[in-house]
Design a protein around this motif. Structure first.
Motif, PDB file in Angstrom:
ATOM      1  N   ASP A 132       0.823  -1.207   0.000  1.00 16.36           N
ATOM      2  CA  ASP A 132       0.000   0.000   0.000  1.00 16.36           C
ATOM      3  C   ASP A 132       0.861   1.263   0.000  1.00 16.36           C
ATOM      4  O   ASP A 132       0.659   2.172  -0.792  1.00 16.36           O
ATOM      5  N   SER A 135       2.824   1.822  -3.183  1.00 15.47           N
ATOM      6  CA  SER A 135       1.939   2.374  -4.224  1.00 15.47           C
ATOM      7  C   SER A 135       1.809   3.884  -4.073  1.00 15.47           C
ATOM      8  O   SER A 135       1.909   4.634  -5.049  1.00 15.47           O
ATOM      9  N   LEU A 140       1.066   6.390  -7.262  1.00 12.40           N
ATOM     10  CA  LEU A 140      -0.029   5.729  -7.970  1.00 12.40           C
ATOM     11  C   LEU A 140      -1.346   6.215  -7.381  1.00 12.40           C
ATOM     12  O   LEU A 140      -1.454   6.428  -6.176  1.00 12.40           O
ATOM     13  N   LYS A 143      -4.038   3.401  -3.932  1.00 16.36           N
ATOM     14  CA  LYS A 143      -3.102   2.924  -2.904  1.00 16.36           C
ATOM     15  C   LYS A 143      -3.119   1.406  -2.772  1.00 16.36           C
ATOM     16  O   LYS A 143      -2.195   0.812  -2.239  1.00 16.36           O
ATOM     17  N   PHE A 145      -3.033  -0.680  -5.329  1.00 16.23           N
ATOM     18  CA  PHE A 145      -2.598  -1.249  -6.601  1.00 16.23           C
ATOM     19  C   PHE A 145      -1.801  -2.543  -6.410  1.00 16.23           C
ATOM     20  O   PHE A 145      -2.154  -3.584  -6.954  1.00 16.23           O
ATOM     21  N   PHE A 146      -0.703  -2.490  -5.636  1.00 16.28           N
ATOM     22  CA  PHE A 146       0.127  -3.682  -5.448  1.00 16.28           C
ATOM     23  C   PHE A 146      -0.573  -4.728  -4.594  1.00 16.28           C
ATOM     24  O   PHE A 146      -0.410  -5.928  -4.803  1.00 16.28           O
TER      25      PHE A 146
END
Length: 163
Positions: A132, A135, A140, A143, A145-146
């Motif tokens: 988080d 990201s 990005l 938050k 995304f990963f």
């Protein structure tokens, strides 16, 4: 860099029950620190007392927990794995793989399973939280995304291992 940086996870630590309650700015601060550390150091390492107990045992005891040929979990002895294919022999290391569905445990160290499974679960949760703030540190928009890219971490069929 002459020392490993210390990143204070208290703002987003495992003691916070609701990960979504953390302000984005706190995630940004942690993300920036983590990205800096990953770029300059590249790894983090911990040791566990129970692991030391296991590996200090005689070979006969460790062999009782040997990883089955068809499995993933368990003890793997010296020179059994070969990560560098250019070397003529296997790696001079031993390891003990566990996943969330591990069924191979030493019986002579009663707390081994409990301690390691708890540690694995906490590592997975911490990894998700690290995703988080990385990201956010990478600017990005999402938050998560990963976290979303790794949503199968620890699930059956996804070999997330502690070794």
């Amino acid at each position: 860099m002459s020392s490993i940086p210390v990143i204070d996870f208290r703002k987003y630590g495992l003691h916070i029950e609701k990960a979504d309650s953390i302000p984005r700015q706190d995630l940004k601060e942690l993300g920036d620190q983590m990205c800096e550390a990953l770029q300059n150091i590249g790894f983090f390492e911990r040791s566990i007392g129970n692991v030391k107990k296991f590996f200090s045992q005689p070979l006969e005891e460790k062999e009782k927990c040997a990883k089955p040929d068809e499995g993933y979990d368990g003890w793997i002895g010296l020179e059994k794995e070969k990560l560098n294919l250019e070397r003529p022999v296997g790696d001079y290391k031993e390891t003990y793989n566990i996943t969330q569905i591990c069924e191979v445990w030493p019986t002579n160290i009663p707390e081994f399973e409990t301690v390691l499974m708890d540690f694995l679960r906490k590592c997975i949760e911490l990894a998700l939280r690290v995703f988080d703030f990385i990201s956010v540190g990478l600017n990005l928009e999402d938050k998560n995304f990963f976290r979303n890219c790794h949503k199968l971490i620890g699930q059956r069929g996804n070999v997330t291992a502690l070794n």
